[in-house]
Design an enzyme around this catalytic site. Structure first.
Site, short mmCIF file in Angstrom:
data_model
loop_
_atom_site.label_atom_id
_atom_site.label_comp_id
_atom_site.label_asym_id
_atom_site.label_seq_id
_atom_site.Cartn_x
_atom_site.Cartn_y
_atom_site.Cartn_z
N CYS A 190 74.61 42.18 69.64
CA CYS A 190 76.27 41.05 69.42
C CYS A 190 76.83 42.25 71.42
O CYS A 190 75.76 43.06 71.43
CB CYS A 190 77.11 41.67 68.93
SG CYS A 190 77.30 43.18 68.70
N HIS A 198 77.47 48.18 63.61
CA HIS A 198 76.59 47.79 63.57
C HIS A 198 75.63 48.35 63.22
O HIS A 198 75.13 49.80 63.63
CB HIS A 198 76.12 46.69 64.10
CG HIS A 198 77.65 46.11 64.92
ND1 HIS A 198 78.04 44.68 65.29
CD2 HIS A 198 78.52 45.04 63.85
CE1 HIS A 198 78.68 44.08 65.02
NE2 HIS A 198 79.15 44.68 64.14
N GLU A 240 73.01 48.89 65.25
CA GLU A 240 72.07 49.14 66.56
C GLU A 240 72.91 50.69 67.06
O GLU A 240 72.80 51.82 67.00
CB GLU A 240 72.25 48.33 67.40
CG GLU A 240 71.89 47.68 67.59
CD GLU A 240 72.15 45.84 67.13
OE1 GLU A 240 71.68 44.62 67.28
OE2 GLU A 240 73.14 46.26 66.11
N CYS A 266 76.87 45.91 70.71
CA CYS A 266 75.96 46.74 71.01
C CYS A 266 75.08 46.78 72.26
O CYS A 266 74.94 47.05 72.73
CB CYS A 266 74.68 46.17 69.26
SG CYS A 266 75.89 46.68 68.18
N SER A 286 69.11 39.11 66.72
CA SER A 286 70.02 40.13 69.00
C SER A 286 71.27 40.35 68.51
O SER A 286 72.30 40.21 67.87
CB SER A 286 70.11 38.90 68.90
OG SER A 286 70.14 37.69 70.13
#
Length: 145
Positions: A79, A50, A52, A82, A77
């Site tokens: 998950c 992802h 991040e 992360c 936002s």
């Protein structure tokens, strides 16, 4: 527009141009970007990259004291995965571009002492809405549905 969120949006657009999911992130310490990344699950055939995670990976190994004064910027936002990484490394603040198209465990993250700033940024919302409409199957895979 905050220059760090703009850097995260630039990362998201790069991911989209590569055929991936348009989510971007940067890790900032003392006013400097130390890591940048975007969702590369599609591009790398990865289960965990992802945006991040990519930004943290690209920052390299940091000392605990560095994470503890960092700010993580993400166009969406974060998950559970992360957010868990933020909690593990005690990153004290996340600046989120938007949480309308997806909302991670924000209340739990707040309950653990992390400051969340939600920008509700129209560019971030538009990127995700357009992507979800165009590629719902890829989006559902990314969020584990």
């Amino acid at each position: 527009m905050d220059k760090f969120m703009q850097a995260a949006i630039d990362e998201a657009k790069l991911g989209l141009a590569e055929g991936g999911i348009p989510i971007g992130s940067v890790l900032v310490i003392d006013g400097e970007i130390v890591g940048r990344g975007h969702n590369r699950r599609v591009q790398r055939g990865s289960a965990i990259l992802h945006a991040e995670m990519d930004a943290l990976e690209n920052a390299g190994r940091l000392a605990a004291k560095d994470y503890q004064r960092a700010v993580l910027y993400s166009t969406l936002s974060p998950c559970d995965m992360c957010s868990g990484t933020v909690l593990l490394y005690k990153i004290p603040k996340i600046v989120i571009g938007e949480n309308r198209t997806f909302q991670g465990p924000e209340e739990y993250v707040r309950s653990r002492g992390v400051e969340l700033v939600i920008l509700d940024d129209p560019a971030c919302i538009r990127l995700m809405e357009e992507f979800i409409a165009a590629r719902p199957e890829l989006w559902n895979e990314d969020i584990g549905e």
